[in-house]
Scaffold this motif. Structure first.
Motif, PDB file in Angstrom:
ATOM      1  N   GLY A 138       0.832  -1.198   0.000  1.00  0.00           N
ATOM      2  CA  GLY A 138       0.000   0.000   0.000  1.00  0.00           C
ATOM      3  C   GLY A 138       0.866   1.248   0.000  1.00  0.00           C
ATOM      4  N   GLU A 139       0.340   2.311   0.585  1.00  0.00           N
ATOM      5  CA  GLU A 139       1.067   3.584   0.619  1.00  0.00           C
ATOM      6  C   GLU A 139       2.077   3.574   1.754  1.00  0.00           C
ATOM      7  OE1 GLU A 139       0.176   8.413   0.805  1.00  0.00           O
ATOM      8  OE2 GLU A 139      -1.474   6.963   0.717  1.00  0.00           O
ATOM      9  N   VAL A 140       3.293   4.028   1.464  1.00  0.00           N
ATOM     10  CA  VAL A 140       4.350   4.083   2.480  1.00  0.00           C
ATOM     11  C   VAL A 140       4.744   5.529   2.725  1.00  0.00           C
ATOM     12  CG1 VAL A 140       5.217   1.792   1.900  1.00  0.00           C
ATOM     13  CG2 VAL A 140       6.206   3.786   0.767  1.00  0.00           C
ATOM     14  N   ALA A 141       5.474   5.756   3.804  1.00  0.00           N
ATOM     15  CA  ALA A 141       5.926   7.101   4.159  1.00  0.00           C
ATOM     16  C   ALA A 141       6.815   7.659   3.045  1.00  0.00           C
ATOM     17  CB  ALA A 141       6.691   7.058   5.478  1.00  0.00           C
ATOM     18  N   PRO A 142       6.794   8.987   2.834  1.00  0.00           N
ATOM     19  CA  PRO A 142       7.588   9.586   1.760  1.00  0.00           C
ATOM     20  C   PRO A 142       9.076   9.266   1.832  1.00  0.00           C
ATOM     21  CG  PRO A 142       5.995  11.168   2.584  1.00  0.00           C
ATOM     22  CD  PRO A 142       5.933   9.985   3.497  1.00  0.00           C
ATOM     23  N   ASP A 143       9.650   9.222   3.032  1.00  0.00           N
ATOM     24  CA  ASP A 143      11.084   8.920   3.124  1.00  0.00           C
ATOM     25  C   ASP A 143      11.368   7.479   2.726  1.00  0.00           C
ATOM     26  OD1 ASP A 143       9.840   7.914   5.424  1.00  0.00           O
ATOM     27  OD2 ASP A 143      11.557   8.338   6.733  1.00  0.00           O
ATOM     28  N   VAL A 144      10.436   6.585   2.984  1.00  0.00           N
ATOM     29  CA  VAL A 144      10.602   5.182   2.601  1.00  0.00           C
ATOM     30  C   VAL A 144      10.475   5.035   1.087  1.00  0.00           C
ATOM     31  CG1 VAL A 144       9.645   2.864   2.841  1.00  0.00           C
ATOM     32  CG2 VAL A 144       9.825   4.360   4.845  1.00  0.00           C
ATOM     33  N   ALA A 145       9.534   5.744   0.504  1.00  0.00           N
ATOM     34  CA  ALA A 145       9.391   5.720  -0.953  1.00  0.00           C
ATOM     35  C   ALA A 145      10.656   6.238  -1.626  1.00  0.00           C
ATOM     36  CB  ALA A 145       8.183   6.555  -1.374  1.00  0.00           C
ATOM     37  N   GLU A 146      11.255   7.275  -1.053  1.00  0.00           N
ATOM     38  CA  GLU A 146      12.494   7.807  -1.622  1.00  0.00           C
ATOM     39  C   GLU A 146      13.645   6.826  -1.450  1.00  0.00           C
ATOM     40  OE1 GLU A 146      14.999  10.804  -3.458  1.00  0.00           O
ATOM     41  OE2 GLU A 146      12.958  10.023  -3.622  1.00  0.00           O
ATOM     42  N   LEU A 147      13.693   6.144  -0.323  1.00  0.00           N
ATOM     43  CA  LEU A 147      14.693   5.095  -0.112  1.00  0.00           C
ATOM     44  C   LEU A 147      14.605   4.046  -1.220  1.00  0.00           C
ATOM     45  CD1 LEU A 147      16.712   3.375   1.656  1.00  0.00           C
ATOM     46  CD2 LEU A 147      14.664   2.433   2.770  1.00  0.00           C
ATOM     47  N   MET A 148      13.406   3.596  -1.518  1.00  0.00           N
ATOM     48  CA  MET A 148      13.221   2.599  -2.560  1.00  0.00           C
ATOM     49  C   MET A 148      13.665   3.135  -3.924  1.00  0.00           C
ATOM     50  SD  MET A 148       9.491   1.183  -1.328  1.00  0.00           S
ATOM     51  CE  MET A 148       9.248   0.123  -2.761  1.00  0.00           C
ATOM     52  N   ARG A 149      13.286   4.362  -4.233  1.00  0.00           N
ATOM     53  CA  ARG A 149      13.650   4.945  -5.525  1.00  0.00           C
ATOM     54  C   ARG A 149      15.161   5.062  -5.684  1.00  0.00           C
ATOM     55  NH1 ARG A 149      15.605   9.061  -7.996  1.00  0.00           N
ATOM     56  NH2 ARG A 149      16.049  10.182  -6.046  1.00  0.00           N
ATOM     57  N   VAL A 150      15.807   5.590  -4.658  1.00  0.00           N
ATOM     58  CA  VAL A 150      17.261   5.790  -4.722  1.00  0.00           C
ATOM     59  C   VAL A 150      17.989   4.454  -4.870  1.00  0.00           C
ATOM     60  CG1 VAL A 150      19.265   6.507  -3.349  1.00  0.00           C
ATOM     61  CG2 VAL A 150      17.268   7.998  -3.525  1.00  0.00           C
ATOM     62  N   THR A 151      17.553   3.460  -4.112  1.00  0.00           N
ATOM     63  CA  THR A 151      18.227   2.166  -4.167  1.00  0.00           C
ATOM     64  C   THR A 151      18.063   1.516  -5.532  1.00  0.00           C
ATOM     65  OG1 THR A 151      17.744   1.901  -1.801  1.00  0.00           O
ATOM     66  CG2 THR A 151      18.516  -0.039  -2.989  1.00  0.00           C
ATOM     67  N   GLU A 152      16.842   1.539  -6.068  1.00  0.00           N
ATOM     68  CA  GLU A 152      16.622   0.928  -7.378  1.00  0.00           C
ATOM     69  C   GLU A 152      17.386   1.666  -8.476  1.00  0.00           C
ATOM     70  OE1 GLU A 152      13.059  -0.925 -10.101  1.00  0.00           O
ATOM     71  OE2 GLU A 152      12.547   0.684  -8.695  1.00  0.00           O
ATOM     72  N   GLU A 153      17.381   2.987  -8.418  1.00  0.00           N
ATOM     73  CA  GLU A 153      18.101   3.743  -9.445  1.00  0.00           C
ATOM     74  C   GLU A 153      19.603   3.516  -9.336  1.00  0.00           C
ATOM     75  OE1 GLU A 153      18.660   6.003 -12.806  1.00  0.00           O
ATOM     76  OE2 GLU A 153      16.806   5.143 -11.993  1.00  0.00           O
ATOM     77  N   SER A 154      20.109   3.350  -8.113  1.00  0.00           N
ATOM     78  CA  SER A 154      21.547   3.087  -7.960  1.00  0.00           C
ATOM     79  C   SER A 154      21.933   1.756  -8.594  1.00  0.00           C
ATOM     80  CB  SER A 154      21.955   3.119  -6.484  1.00  0.00           C
ATOM     81  OG  SER A 154      21.551   1.956  -5.777  1.00  0.00           O
ATOM     82  N   LEU A 155      21.011   0.781  -8.554  1.00  0.00           N
ATOM     83  CA  LEU A 155      21.255  -0.489  -9.241  1.00  0.00           C
ATOM     84  C   LEU A 155      21.454  -0.251 -10.734  1.00  0.00           C
ATOM     85  CD1 LEU A 155      21.247  -3.569  -9.689  1.00  0.00           C
ATOM     86  CD2 LEU A 155      18.745  -3.473  -9.616  1.00  0.00           C
ATOM     87  N   TRP A 156      20.565   0.531 -11.338  1.00  0.00           N
ATOM     88  CA  TRP A 156      20.666   0.777 -12.781  1.00  0.00           C
ATOM     89  C   TRP A 156      21.892   1.598 -13.129  1.00  0.00           C
ATOM     90  CZ3 TRP A 156      18.514  -2.002 -16.353  1.00  0.00           C
ATOM     91  CH2 TRP A 156      17.379  -2.752 -16.019  1.00  0.00           C
ATOM     92  N   ARG A 157      22.296   2.498 -12.251  1.00  0.00           N
ATOM     93  CA  ARG A 157      23.534   3.238 -12.506  1.00  0.00           C
ATOM     94  C   ARG A 157      24.738   2.289 -12.455  1.00  0.00           C
ATOM     95  NH1 ARG A 157      22.556   8.808 -12.929  1.00  0.00           N
ATOM     96  NH2 ARG A 157      20.285   8.990 -13.111  1.00  0.00           N
ATOM     97  N   GLY A 158      24.681   1.309 -11.549  1.00  0.00           N
ATOM     98  CA  GLY A 158      25.734   0.305 -11.513  1.00  0.00           C
ATOM     99  C   GLY A 158      25.745  -0.544 -12.767  1.00  0.00           C
ATOM    100  N   ILE A 159      24.557  -0.956 -13.219  1.00  0.00           N
ATOM    101  CA  ILE A 159      24.470  -1.750 -14.443  1.00  0.00           C
ATOM    102  C   ILE A 159      25.018  -0.954 -15.624  1.00  0.00           C
ATOM    103  CG2 ILE A 159      22.853  -2.800 -16.086  1.00  0.00           C
ATOM    104  CD1 ILE A 159      21.056  -3.451 -13.637  1.00  0.00           C
ATOM    105  N   ALA A 160      24.702   0.337 -15.687  1.00  0.00           N
ATOM    106  CA  ALA A 160      25.178   1.177 -16.783  1.00  0.00           C
ATOM    107  C   ALA A 160      26.700   1.278 -16.810  1.00  0.00           C
ATOM    108  CB  ALA A 160      24.562   2.571 -16.673  1.00  0.00           C
TER     109      ALA A 160
END
Length: 283
Positions: A121-143
């Motif tokens: 469901g809906e999570v706290a804004p800081d948790v949503a940002e944690l998820m976004r940053v972590t996933e994007e860092s994966l793609w930056r590593g892949i790149a």
């Protein structure tokens, strides 16, 4: 296959194609689990869904029985402040939780390994940002996994992206240092280790036939951790929440092929200006 540069396993194109079969099964299983995550579901129920899907499609769960003490389940299910290696149990998810699901499968002797973090469901804004940053860092590593480079080019790309992002609480992100990505192929965990921090230009060469699992683990607080009495579950020492994302990637003559992404990573790699390495004749 050949073993080069500190015991790193180098695959033939046909072996990378076989790894894609395992990777697709992992990716499809994770998408099934993503759609199954909801309030009221237990982590044990998710584990049962994963094992049934893997076995019914001709695979073997990589994690079940792994290491010592033997891991008892087919997925790792880590909730909120749990970072990795959580053992599925009767814990019931509730709205506002997040769950990191790590999944591995063996098909025809070759391994796939990937992880996602899913909001209930809906999570706290800081948790949503944690998820976004972590996933994007994966793609930056892949790149950064480019032919002719070095393994720690990936590490530096992950860390630099995380550090570049403002922390929602004004503090600093925690990047796990003691748990890393790894080589993958005929075994689940192989050389080389792929840290999520460090200077670029070090470690084994990034060459055709190399396959790596890249998996950043980031917290809202400290990078320090503790182990539960079950001898498997790793949680943050300060109780801050954590996210974990992972893909298995093979390097071909054309570039990176994200073996556990349903589209091979083609869309995201294009956005990042990275050559797509999918082999002809493979899904």
């Amino acid at each position: 296959m050949a073993l080069r540069d500190r015991g790193v396993e180098i695959k033939t194109p046909e072996q990378i194609r076989l790894m894609r079969k395992a990777g697709l099964l992992v990716g499809e299983t994770l998408e099934l689990l993503r759609s199954s995550v909801r309030a009221g579901t237990s982590t044990a129920e998710l584990d049962a869904i994963a094992e049934d899907n893997i076995r019914s499609h001709g695979g073997i769960p990589s994690f079940k029985g792994y290491s010592h003490p033997p891991f008892p389940s087919s997925i790792c299910a880590s909730v909120n402040d749990e970072i990795v290696h959580g053992i599925p149990n009767q814990r019931v998810l509730k709205v506002g939780d997040i769950i990191s699901i790590d999944c591995g499968a063996i098909v025809e002797g070759w391994h796939g390994d990937a992880a996602i973090t899913v909001a209930v469901g809906e999570v706290a804004p800081d948790v949503a940002e944690l998820m976004r940053v972590t996933e994007e860092s994966l793609w930056r590593g892949i790149a950064a996994m480019r032919l002719g480079g070095r393994v720690t080019d990936i590490s530096a790309a992950v860390e630099s992206y995380v550090r570049s992002q403002p922390h929602p609480g004004g503090g600093s992100w925690g990047i796990l240092e003691d748990f890393t990505g790894h080589g993958i192929g005929s075994e689940m965990h192989m050389a080389p280790n792929v840290p999520n921090y460090g200077r670029a230009g070090r470690g084994p060469k990034l060459e055709r036939g190399l396959a790596l699992a890249i998996e950043p683990m980031v917290t809202l607080g400290s990078h320090r951790w503790k182990t539960y009495d079950d001898e498997w579950t790793i949680a943050t020492a300060d109780g801050s929440w954590a996210a974990h994302y992972e893909h298995s990637i093979g390097l071909t003559a054309s570039g990176a092929w994200v073996l556990t992404a349903l589209d091979g990573g083609e869309a995201r790699l294009a956005e990042l200006g990275v050559p797509f390495g999918g082999l002809p004749g493979s899904a």
